[in-house]
Design a protein around this motif. Structure first.
Motif, PDB file in Angstrom:
ATOM      1  N   SER A  29       0.834  -1.202   0.000  1.00 24.87           N
ATOM      2  CA  SER A  29       0.000   0.000   0.000  1.00 24.87           C
ATOM      3  C   SER A  29       0.869   1.253   0.000  1.00 24.87           C
ATOM      4  N   LEU A  30       0.375   2.267  -0.683  1.00 26.65           N
ATOM      5  CA  LEU A  30       1.044   3.568  -0.682  1.00 26.65           C
ATOM      6  C   LEU A  30       1.077   4.169   0.715  1.00 26.65           C
ATOM      7  N   GLU A  31       0.204   3.720   1.596  1.00 28.03           N
ATOM      8  CA  GLU A  31       0.176   4.208   2.973  1.00 28.03           C
ATOM      9  C   GLU A  31       1.516   3.958   3.673  1.00 28.03           C
ATOM     10  N   GLU A  32       2.255   2.942   3.234  1.00 29.46           N
ATOM     11  CA  GLU A  32       3.538   2.641   3.858  1.00 29.46           C
ATOM     12  C   GLU A  32       4.535   3.787   3.726  1.00 29.46           C
ATOM     13  N   THR A  33       4.373   4.604   2.708  1.00 27.99           N
ATOM     14  CA  THR A  33       5.293   5.727   2.502  1.00 27.99           C
ATOM     15  C   THR A  33       4.909   6.944   3.332  1.00 27.99           C
ATOM     16  N   ARG A  34       3.743   6.913   3.959  1.00 26.61           N
ATOM     17  CA  ARG A  34       3.157   8.032   4.721  1.00 26.61           C
ATOM     18  C   ARG A  34       2.638   9.140   3.809  1.00 26.61           C
ATOM     19  N   TYR A  35       2.652   8.899   2.490  1.00 21.02           N
ATOM     20  CA  TYR A  35       2.127   9.913   1.585  1.00 21.02           C
ATOM     21  C   TYR A  35       0.624  10.083   1.785  1.00 21.02           C
ATOM     22  N   CYS A  36      -0.097   8.971   1.932  1.00 20.29           N
ATOM     23  CA  CYS A  36      -1.548   9.057   2.141  1.00 20.29           C
ATOM     24  C   CYS A  36      -1.858   9.827   3.421  1.00 20.29           C
ATOM     25  N   GLU A  37      -1.085   9.555   4.458  1.00 19.47           N
ATOM     26  CA  GLU A  37      -1.265  10.260   5.719  1.00 19.47           C
ATOM     27  C   GLU A  37      -1.073  11.758   5.524  1.00 19.47           C
ATOM     28  N   SER A  38      -0.075  12.118   4.720  1.00 20.30           N
ATOM     29  CA  SER A  38       0.184  13.548   4.494  1.00 20.30           C
ATOM     30  C   SER A  38      -0.953  14.224   3.740  1.00 20.30           C
ATOM     31  N   GLN A  39      -1.702  13.429   2.963  1.00 13.41           N
ATOM     32  CA  GLN A  39      -2.849  13.958   2.218  1.00 13.41           C
ATOM     33  C   GLN A  39      -4.158  13.835   2.988  1.00 13.41           C
ATOM     34  N   LYS A  40      -4.062  13.288   4.217  1.00 10.32           N
ATOM     35  CA  LYS A  40      -5.239  13.044   5.055  1.00 10.32           C
ATOM     36  C   LYS A  40      -6.216  12.059   4.388  1.00 10.32           C
ATOM     37  N   ASP A  60      -7.589   8.187   4.183  1.00 12.32           N
ATOM     38  CA  ASP A  60      -7.676   6.920   4.894  1.00 12.32           C
ATOM     39  C   ASP A  60      -6.978   5.841   4.053  1.00 12.32           C
ATOM     40  N   PRO A  61      -6.360   4.822   4.686  1.00 11.29           N
ATOM     41  CA  PRO A  61      -5.719   3.763   3.903  1.00 11.29           C
ATOM     42  C   PRO A  61      -6.657   3.074   2.914  1.00 11.29           C
ATOM     43  N   GLU A  62      -7.971   3.123   3.191  1.00 16.93           N
ATOM     44  CA  GLU A  62      -8.934   2.485   2.288  1.00 16.93           C
ATOM     45  C   GLU A  62      -9.416   3.431   1.193  1.00 16.93           C
ATOM     46  N   ASP A  63      -9.016   4.696   1.246  1.00 23.48           N
ATOM     47  CA  ASP A  63      -9.364   5.660   0.207  1.00 23.48           C
ATOM     48  C   ASP A  63      -8.791   5.170  -1.125  1.00 23.48           C
ATOM     49  N   PRO A  64      -9.588   5.142  -2.193  1.00 20.19           N
ATOM     50  CA  PRO A  64      -9.082   4.640  -3.483  1.00 20.19           C
ATOM     51  C   PRO A  64      -7.847   5.378  -3.991  1.00 20.19           C
ATOM     52  N   ARG A  65      -7.668   6.617  -3.553  1.00 15.20           N
ATOM     53  CA  ARG A  65      -6.487   7.379  -3.996  1.00 15.20           C
ATOM     54  C   ARG A  65      -5.215   6.922  -3.302  1.00 15.20           C
ATOM     55  N   CYS A  66      -5.366   6.168  -2.224  1.00  9.20           N
ATOM     56  CA  CYS A  66      -4.215   5.604  -1.519  1.00  9.20           C
ATOM     57  C   CYS A  66      -3.919   4.238  -2.152  1.00  9.20           C
ATOM     58  N   THR A  67      -3.023   4.230  -3.095  1.00 12.22           N
ATOM     59  CA  THR A  67      -2.829   3.095  -4.000  1.00 12.22           C
ATOM     60  C   THR A  67      -2.612   1.773  -3.272  1.00 12.22           C
ATOM     61  N   ARG A  68      -3.333   0.749  -3.757  1.00 13.24           N
ATOM     62  CA  ARG A  68      -3.138  -0.626  -3.301  1.00 13.24           C
ATOM     63  C   ARG A  68      -2.755  -1.472  -4.511  1.00 13.24           C
ATOM     64  N   TYR A  99      -7.277   5.018  -7.768  1.00  9.76           N
ATOM     65  CA  TYR A  99      -8.165   6.177  -7.932  1.00  9.76           C
ATOM     66  C   TYR A  99      -9.589   5.648  -7.958  1.00  9.76           C
ATOM     67  N   PHE A 100     -10.536   6.555  -8.006  1.00  8.25           N
ATOM     68  CA  PHE A 100     -11.939   6.164  -8.078  1.00  8.25           C
ATOM     69  C   PHE A 100     -12.212   5.465  -9.412  1.00  8.25           C
ATOM     70  N   GLY A 101     -13.172   4.545  -9.388  1.00  6.42           N
ATOM     71  CA  GLY A 101     -13.553   3.875 -10.630  1.00  6.42           C
ATOM     72  C   GLY A 101     -13.200   2.406 -10.684  1.00  6.42           C
ATOM     73  N   GLY A 102     -12.719   1.852  -9.602  1.00  4.98           N
ATOM     74  CA  GLY A 102     -12.467   0.417  -9.571  1.00  4.98           C
ATOM     75  C   GLY A 102     -11.034   0.051  -9.889  1.00  4.98           C
ATOM     76  N   ALA A 103     -10.777  -1.244  -9.883  1.00  8.24           N
ATOM     77  CA  ALA A 103      -9.428  -1.766 -10.076  1.00  8.24           C
ATOM     78  C   ALA A 103      -8.984  -1.645 -11.526  1.00  8.24           C
ATOM     79  N   LYS A 104      -7.680  -1.478 -11.692  1.00  8.27           N
ATOM     80  CA  LYS A 104      -7.070  -1.523 -13.016  1.00  8.27           C
ATOM     81  C   LYS A 104      -6.169  -2.753 -13.084  1.00  8.27           C
TER      82      LYS A 104
END
Length: 234
Positions: free
Chosen positions: A129-140, A142-150, A205-210
């Protein structure tokens, strides 16, 4: 108690910046300042912002390369849950910090849950998860937010043959990222494993898996690595 009151009066007289209201001595006088100092020193783990979400392959390679650990799902052989999915956390590297391959490498012991499962059924899914880099945290986010890459890599786990150039490369990358591995118990029969990727799915991002072409993903030159030098075969 008398000593504490005496100390408080002394600090006030010496013009220290403390709370001089009468009452019990506070153990957290300097806690807020210390906490702020620690937070200021806490480093961000990513070197640069991630790519734009429309750049799927760069985003996938960025997310894996900047992850220190992964959740790995296997088919369990534990007696009480035979056949159930089972997830475990494993330290990870896809090469040296300066040399990314896109291939997840692991340092495993046969004594571990995951290795036991893989010995019976080598199929696995690795998630980072991108959350590991703390980038998602810096953008406020949630780890489950689609913008927080999995990023989810599914495939077959294989042992890397000891003594080969790839083994040396992979173990070197793992030990660089995880220096504590050098002190792991030597009697645990450690080995290096890698995931031979069959499918790449990503939510960024929003719109489902790629879904990303494995061939294009592995061919992408993320850190200018010359794979011929490391003896890597995809």
């Amino acid at each position: 108690m008398k000593f504490e009151l005496f100390l408080l009066v002394l600090l006030c007289l010496l013009k220290f910046h403390v709370d001089c209201k009468w009452g019990p001595v506070r153990e957290d006088w300097f806690a807020s300042d210390t906490a702020n100092e620690i937070e200021t020193r806490r480093p961000q783990r990513y070197m640069a912002d991630p790519p734009d979400h429309t750049k799927l392959i760069p985003m996938a390679r960025y997310t894996l390369h900047n992850a220190d650990w992964a959740s790995i799902a296997t088919v369990s052989v534990q007696p009480a849950i035979v056949g159930f999915p089972f997830s475990n956390v494993k330290s990870i590297a896809d090469g040296y910090i300066a040399n990314s391959t896109g291939i997840p490498y692991f340092y495993m012991s046969p004594l571990d849950f995951t290795a036991k499962d893989l010995a019976k059924n080598s199929r696995a899914t690795v998630l980072v998860s991108l959350e590991e880099t703390r980038y998602c945290e810096s953008q406020k986010w949630d780890p489950e937010d689609p913008r927080c890459t999995r990023l989810m890599l599914t495939g077959i786990m294989k042992k890397v043959k000891e003594g080969t150039p790839e083994y040396t490369f992979a173990k070197g990358g793992l030990f660089e990222r995880h220096p504590a591995m050098a002190n792991f118990p030597p009697d645990h029969d450690w080995f290096v494993a890698k995931l031979k990727i069959a499918q790449i799915a990503m939510v960024d991002y929003f719109g489902g898996a790629k879904y990303i072409s494995v061939k294009d993903y592995l061919a992408y030159n993320y850190t200018e690595i010359d794979t011929t030098l490391s003896g890597i075969k995809h």
